[in-house]
Design an enzyme around this catalytic site. Sequence first.
Site, PDB file in Angstrom:
ATOM      1  N   ARG A 183       0.791  -1.221   0.000  1.00 17.43           N
ATOM      2  CA  ARG A 183       0.000   0.000   0.000  1.00 17.43           C
ATOM      3  C   ARG A 183       0.824   1.273   0.000  1.00 17.43           C
ATOM      4  O   ARG A 183       0.637   2.150  -0.820  1.00 17.43           O
ATOM      5  CB  ARG A 183      -0.876   0.084   1.243  1.00 17.43           C
ATOM      6  CG  ARG A 183      -2.322  -0.075   1.013  1.00 17.43           C
ATOM      7  CD  ARG A 183      -2.924  -0.553   2.309  1.00 17.43           C
ATOM      8  NE  ARG A 183      -2.041  -1.534   2.895  1.00 17.43           N
ATOM      9  CZ  ARG A 183      -2.058  -2.803   2.557  1.00 17.43           C
ATOM     10  NH1 ARG A 183      -2.899  -3.245   1.687  1.00 17.43           N
ATOM     11  NH2 ARG A 183      -1.211  -3.652   3.110  1.00 17.43           N
ATOM     12  N   THR A 184       1.721   1.360   0.959  1.00 25.23           N
ATOM     13  CA  THR A 184       2.392   2.640   1.151  1.00 25.23           C
ATOM     14  C   THR A 184       3.214   3.025  -0.085  1.00 25.23           C
ATOM     15  O   THR A 184       3.140   4.138  -0.578  1.00 25.23           O
ATOM     16  CB  THR A 184       3.269   2.602   2.413  1.00 25.23           C
ATOM     17  OG1 THR A 184       2.445   2.211   3.505  1.00 25.23           O
ATOM     18  CG2 THR A 184       3.876   3.954   2.710  1.00 25.23           C
ATOM     19  N   LYS A 218      24.761  -5.116  -1.530  1.00 26.07           N
ATOM     20  CA  LYS A 218      26.222  -5.157  -1.757  1.00 26.07           C
ATOM     21  C   LYS A 218      26.960  -4.473  -0.611  1.00 26.07           C
ATOM     22  O   LYS A 218      28.164  -4.299  -0.663  1.00 26.07           O
ATOM     23  CB  LYS A 218      26.577  -4.413  -3.048  1.00 26.07           C
ATOM     24  CG  LYS A 218      25.961  -4.972  -4.298  1.00 26.07           C
ATOM     25  CD  LYS A 218      26.482  -4.162  -5.488  1.00 26.07           C
ATOM     26  CE  LYS A 218      25.656  -4.418  -6.729  1.00 26.07           C
ATOM     27  NZ  LYS A 218      25.852  -3.354  -7.720  1.00 26.07           N
ATOM     28  N   ARG A 242      11.432   3.621   3.482  1.00 28.28           N
ATOM     29  CA  ARG A 242      11.028   2.692   4.545  1.00 28.28           C
ATOM     30  C   ARG A 242      12.218   1.818   4.892  1.00 28.28           C
ATOM     31  O   ARG A 242      12.903   1.316   3.994  1.00 28.28           O
ATOM     32  CB  ARG A 242       9.856   1.840   4.087  1.00 28.28           C
ATOM     33  CG  ARG A 242       9.560   0.711   5.047  1.00 28.28           C
ATOM     34  CD  ARG A 242       8.267   0.026   4.745  1.00 28.28           C
ATOM     35  NE  ARG A 242       7.129   0.882   5.048  1.00 28.28           N
ATOM     36  CZ  ARG A 242       5.878   0.446   5.112  1.00 28.28           C
ATOM     37  NH1 ARG A 242       5.607  -0.820   4.875  1.00 28.28           N
ATOM     38  NH2 ARG A 242       4.893   1.272   5.396  1.00 28.28           N
ATOM     39  N   HIS A 246       5.488   6.228  11.609  1.00 29.45           N
ATOM     40  CA  HIS A 246       4.980   6.117  10.238  1.00 29.45           C
ATOM     41  C   HIS A 246       4.072   7.335   9.991  1.00 29.45           C
ATOM     42  O   HIS A 246       2.859   7.212   9.933  1.00 29.45           O
ATOM     43  CB  HIS A 246       4.216   4.806  10.103  1.00 29.45           C
ATOM     44  CG  HIS A 246       3.831   4.423   8.705  1.00 29.45           C
ATOM     45  ND1 HIS A 246       4.029   5.249   7.613  1.00 29.45           N
ATOM     46  CD2 HIS A 246       3.248   3.296   8.231  1.00 29.45           C
ATOM     47  CE1 HIS A 246       3.577   4.635   6.531  1.00 29.45           C
ATOM     48  NE2 HIS A 246       3.100   3.455   6.878  1.00 29.45           N
TER      49      HIS A 246
HETATM   50  C1  NCD Z   1       1.615  -0.468   8.497  1.00 27.99           C
HETATM   51  C2  NCD Z   1       3.116  -0.372   8.559  1.00 27.99           C
HETATM   52  O1  NCD Z   1       3.800  -0.702   7.620  1.00 27.99           O
HETATM   53  O2  NCD Z   1       3.576   0.069   9.599  1.00 27.99           O
HETATM   54  N1  NCD Z   1       1.142  -0.611   7.218  1.00 27.99           N
HETATM   55  C3  NCD Z   1       1.024   0.471   6.415  1.00 27.99           C
HETATM   56  O3  NCD Z   1       1.954   1.119   6.050  1.00 27.99           O
HETATM   57  N2  NCD Z   1      -0.199   0.854   6.069  1.00 27.99           N
HETATM   58  C4  NCD Z   1       1.056  -1.407   9.440  1.00 27.99           C
HETATM   59  C5  NCD Z   1       1.552  -2.800   9.453  1.00 27.99           C
HETATM   60  O4  NCD Z   1       2.509  -3.169   8.787  1.00 27.99           O
HETATM   61  O5  NCD Z   1       0.950  -3.564  10.202  1.00 27.99           O
END
Ligand code: NCD
Length: 311
Positions: free
Chosen positions: A52-53, A81, A102, A130
Site C-alpha cells: 500500500r504505502t 552489496k 522505509r 509512520h
Molecule cells: C503499516 C506499517 O507498515 O507500519 N502498514 C502500512 O503502512 N499501512 C502497518 C503494518 O505493517 O501492520
Amino acid sequence: MLRHLLESNSFTKNETELLLMVAENISKYPEKYRELAKYKRLATLFYESSTRTRISFETAMQKLGGDVIGFPSAEVSSASKGESVEDTIRVIQCYADIVAMRHPKEGTSRLASEYSRIPIINAGDGSNEHPSQTMLDLYTIKQRLGRLDNFVIGFCGDLKYGRTVHSLTQILNKYYSGIEFYFISPEELKMPDRFLEENMKYSEVNNLETTIDKLDILYMTRIQQERFSSQEEYMRFNGVYVLDENKMKHAKDSMAVLHPFPRVNEITLEVDKDARAAYFDQVQNGLYIRMALIMALLGIKDPISGQLILN
Ligand code: NCD
C-alpha cells in the site's frame, strides 16, 4: 527552507491542518492537480516490504504528473552489496527531487535526512514511526467524526511494535484536546513508555469486548510477526483479538473502525459490510494525503486556496 516528514510532529498543527485541507481539495477537484509536479521525480527507497504505502506514494506522484524511480526491497538495491544509507541518499539526490523511505531500523530516515539536500518522507522506520499514515488516519477520523478534538479512541493489538499507533497517539495528544485513549493489548505487547506522555488521559486494558462500547474510534492493528524473535513467540499472540459482527453489536452506531492494513485475521470479512468500517476509506484517503504531502515538501502551492502548506 528544506523540510522533511520524519515524525508525526515534523509539521506544526497549522501545517498539518492545511495538509488535510489540501487533501480534501484534491479529492474534490483532482483535475486541477494533474500537472503540478511535472518534471519532478519521486524516489521510493523501500528496504522493507510494503504494498500500500509504496504504491500509494508512487500513484500520488503520477497523479501530480511527476515521475517515479526506486526499489521495492533491500535485496534489489545496492544495500545487498553493503552500500550505506548515507551513500544511497547522496546518489539518489542527484536523480530525484524527493524521497519516500522505509527501513526496518528505527531512525534511518532521520539519518538519511542529515545527508540529504532533498526532502525525505519517513514511510516507516522499524517499530518507531509512520507519519504519512498518521496524516491519512487524521483525515479519515475527521471525515467520520467531523472533528479531531473530544473523542475516545481505542488502539487494539500489537501496540509495542505498531508504528502507526505510536505516530497517531503522539499527534493526537500533542495537537488536540479532550482525547481519551484506551490501549487494548496483551501485557507483553503494551504501548512503550516512551509514547505515553504525562498529560495523557489513558487506560491500559486487555479486553476488547468490554471496552468497545466506550469508543468513537477503534483502531485495530495486526500482530507484527516480523518483529518477533521467533515464530513460537508470535504464535502466542496470533489471533488474540478478532473483531467480528458480535463484538460490533456492542459498539456505538457512530463508531468508526480504522486499520492501517495489512489485515491478517484481526477483523473478519463480515465486518467489511458494516457502515462503520472505515479502513478502505483510509486507503483512498491515503492517495489524497500523499499528493498533498508531495506538494507540501516540494513547495507547490494549492491551486484552489492559493496557499503553501509549509512555511
Ligand atoms: C503499516 C506499517 O507498515 O507500519 N502498514 C502500512 O503502512 N499501512 C502497518 C503494518 O505493517 O501492520
